[in-house]
Enzyme design. Sequence first.
Site, PDB file in Angstrom:
ATOM      1  N   SER A 146       0.754  -1.371   0.074  1.00 26.22           N
ATOM      2  CA  SER A 146      -0.089  -0.064   0.085  1.00 26.22           C
ATOM      3  C   SER A 146       0.850   1.339   0.200  1.00 26.22           C
ATOM      4  CB  SER A 146      -1.126  -0.001   1.109  1.00 26.22           C
ATOM      5  OG  SER A 146      -1.577   1.374   1.544  1.00 26.22           O
TER       6      SER A 146
ATOM      7  N   TYR B 224      -2.661  -0.408  10.253  1.00 28.48           N
ATOM      8  CA  TYR B 224      -2.606  -0.693   8.833  1.00 28.48           C
ATOM      9  C   TYR B 224      -1.249  -0.198   8.079  1.00 28.48           C
ATOM     10  CZ  TYR B 224      -4.272  -1.037   3.995  1.00 28.48           C
ATOM     11  OH  TYR B 224      -4.519  -1.423   2.807  1.00 28.48           O
TER      12      TYR B 224
END
Length: 274
Positions: free
Chosen positions: A157, A170
Site C-alpha cells: 500500500s 494498517y
Amino acid sequence: MSKVVVITGAGGVLCSSFAAAMAKEGHKVALLDLNEEAAKKAAEAIVADGGVAKGYKANVLDKDNLEEVHAQIIEDFGKCQILINGAGGNSPKCTTAHETFQDGDESATDIATFFNLDKAGFNFVFDLNMMGTLLPTQVFARDMLGVEGCCILNISSMNAFRPLTKIPAYSSAKAAVSNFTQWLAVHFAEQGIRVNAMAPGFFVTNQNRALLFDDNGNPTPRTEKILRATPMGRFGDPEELLGTLLWLTDEKASGFVTGIVVPVDGGFSAYSGV
C-alpha cells in the site's frame, strides 16, 4: 500457457478484478475469501464470461483451514503456480479520532486516541495484513518449488511508503508486507520463484467508501486532502492496476524482476506537497 492462480481476498473490488484479468489470460483461478458468497459470485461471473474459476471460503489467519482449501484446489485445478496475496484491511478499533495529538487526548475516554488504541484491534489489523500474507504463502509456495515460471504477488500500500494519519496498525502492517516481499524474494530466488508487490494508491473499495464519501455521495474532508496530495487529482480505477498485475505475473515480461514494490498511485508517492 494456462496456470493455476490462487487469489486471497478475491471477493473484494480490487482482487475480484485481478481474478477476472487472470482468467482472461487463460489461467484457472481459485478465488479465496472469508466471504464465501462474494468469492463465489465473482467466480460465477468469470465462468459466465468463458473463464475457469471457482470460489472458496477461506480464512487467511487459519493455517489448518488454508491447508484444507489447498487440498480442494489441487483436486479441482492442480498445484498453485501463481499466488496473489490480496487479503487485508483496516478496523475502526485502531483508528484514531484525530490526525495529530490534541490537548486532552492523553486522558480522553470517549474517543479513540493513540493512548487508548485497542490492542486486540491493532493485533487483528496487523495479523490480517501481515500474517494473512505469511500463512497463505507457507501453504501454497510449496507447490512452486522446482517448478518453472512460478511467482508470488503481494499487495502492499501507499501506507508502506508514507504512513497515513489515524491508521497506525494498517500502515505498520503494510510496511511489514513490503519488507517481507523483499525477504521472500531473496529466500526463494534460487528456486526460481519470483516475489514482488504492488502498492496501490487510493482506490474506492467497499471497505473505505464510507470514509471517502458521506451518505449523500459527497467527498469527505479526508477525500479532499487525498486528492490534493495526488498529482493526477483523482482516485484510481481498479483496471489501472491490471497492467502491473499482468506484467509482474508474466515470467516472459518480468522474468528477471523480483523483490520490488511497484507504486500505482497517480503520483502520490512522488509529491512533497509543495
